[in-house]
Write a protein that holds these residues in place. Structure first.
Motif, PDB file in Angstrom:
ATOM      1  N   UNK A  89       0.789  -1.229   0.000  1.00 13.00           N
ATOM      2  CA  UNK A  89       0.000   0.000   0.000  1.00 13.00           C
ATOM      3  C   UNK A  89       0.824   1.283   0.000  1.00 13.00           C
ATOM      4  N   UNK A  90       2.054   1.203   0.483  1.00 16.26           N
ATOM      5  CA  UNK A  90       2.855   2.414   0.642  1.00 16.26           C
ATOM      6  C   UNK A  90       2.511   3.192   1.906  1.00 16.26           C
ATOM      7  N   UNK A  91       1.604   2.664   2.731  1.00 16.27           N
ATOM      8  CA  UNK A  91       1.222   3.339   3.973  1.00 16.27           C
ATOM      9  C   UNK A  91       2.216   3.020   5.087  1.00 16.27           C
ATOM     10  N   UNK A  92       2.565   4.036   5.864  1.00 16.79           N
ATOM     11  CA  UNK A  92       3.429   3.852   7.024  1.00 16.79           C
ATOM     12  C   UNK A  92       3.148   4.971   8.022  1.00 16.79           C
ATOM     13  N   UNK A  93       3.658   4.809   9.220  1.00 16.06           N
ATOM     14  CA  UNK A  93       3.509   5.820  10.261  1.00 16.06           C
ATOM     15  C   UNK A  93       4.842   6.536  10.398  1.00 16.06           C
ATOM     16  N   UNK A  94       4.789   7.861  10.443  1.00 14.79           N
ATOM     17  CA  UNK A  94       6.006   8.652  10.588  1.00 14.79           C
ATOM     18  C   UNK A  94       5.801   9.769  11.583  1.00 14.79           C
ATOM     19  N   UNK A 142       1.458   8.230   6.594  1.00 14.44           N
ATOM     20  CA  UNK A 142       1.976   8.695   5.311  1.00 14.44           C
ATOM     21  C   UNK A 142       1.650   7.700   4.204  1.00 14.44           C
ATOM     22  N   UNK A 143       1.275   8.231   3.047  1.00 11.19           N
ATOM     23  CA  UNK A 143       1.202   7.432   1.840  1.00 11.19           C
ATOM     24  C   UNK A 143       2.467   7.787   1.071  1.00 11.19           C
ATOM     25  N   UNK A 144       3.412   6.880   1.052  1.00 13.48           N
ATOM     26  CA  UNK A 144       4.796   7.107   0.605  1.00 13.48           C
ATOM     27  C   UNK A 144       4.933   8.080  -0.561  1.00 13.48           C
ATOM     28  N   UNK A 145       5.564   9.210  -0.267  1.00  9.06           N
ATOM     29  CA  UNK A 145       5.883  10.196  -1.283  1.00  9.06           C
ATOM     30  C   UNK A 145       4.694  10.924  -1.886  1.00  9.06           C
ATOM     31  N   UNK A 146       3.490  10.656  -1.382  1.00  9.52           N
ATOM     32  CA  UNK A 146       2.293  11.264  -1.975  1.00  9.52           C
ATOM     33  C   UNK A 146       1.672  12.300  -1.039  1.00  9.52           C
ATOM     34  N   UNK A 147       1.360  11.887   0.197  1.00  9.76           N
ATOM     35  CA  UNK A 147       0.719  12.809   1.129  1.00  9.76           C
ATOM     36  C   UNK A 147       0.725  12.224   2.531  1.00  9.76           C
ATOM     37  N   UNK A 148       0.401  13.098   3.479  1.00 13.69           N
ATOM     38  CA  UNK A 148       0.172  12.714   4.862  1.00 13.69           C
ATOM     39  C   UNK A 148      -1.335  12.746   5.103  1.00 13.69           C
TER      40      UNK A 148
END
Length: 118
Positions: free
Chosen positions: A35-40, A93-99
Motif C-alpha cells: 500500500x505504501x502506507x506507514x507511520x512517521x 503517510x502514503x509514501x511520497x504522496x501525502x500525509x
C-alpha cells in the motif's frame, strides 16, 4: 493514533515510541509493501507551527489493518539537537504522496522536553 513517548529526551538521542494506529476508514489498509502506507513523525516548535525536523522516523505496517481494527507499532525517533520543548507529531503517510492529516485526517502530538539530563 495513541502514543507513549518519554516526557524528556537528551539532544539527538534515539528512542522507541509505542504507537497504536486505528483504521477509522472503510477500506483495509494493506501492509506497507503493497500500500505504501506507514507511520512517521515530525518534530515541531512548542506552539506546533514551525517544523523543526521533517519525517524523522518511519514504522511500516507489517500486516493488513481492517476497518475498525488497530495495530501496535514501534517508531524510532531522534530528539532534536537543540534543547527546549517540542511537539512530537505522529501521522500516517502514503509514501511520497501525502500525509493523512493533509486531508483532514487525525494526527497525534505530545510535548517532549529536550534536555541534557533527558
Amino acid at each position: 493514533f495513541s502514543l507513549s513517548a518519554p516526557p524528556a529526551m537528551a539532544p539527538g538521542r534515539l528512542c522507541d515510541v509505542a504507537v497504536t494506529v486505528k483504521n477509522t476508514s472503510d477500506i483495509v489498509w494493506e501492509p506497507t509493501r503493497q500500500s505504501g502506507l506507514s507511520v512517521g513523525n515530525h518534530w515541531r516548535s512548542p506552539d506546533g507551527g514551525t517544523v523543526v525536523q521533517w519525517l524523522d522516523g518511519n514504522a511500516t505496517l507489517s500486516e493488513a489493518i481492517s476497518p475498525g481494527d488497530s495495530a501496535d507499532l514501534s517508531l524510532v525517533v531522534r530528539a532534536p539537537a537543540a534543547e527546549g520543548d517540542f511537539q512530537l507529531e505522529i501521522d500516517l503517510e502514503h509514501a511520497g504522496i501525502m500525509w493523512l492529516s493533509e486531508l483532514g485526517g487525525p494526527r497525534t502530538t505530545c510535548t517532549v522536553t529536550v534536555t541534557p539530563s533527558g
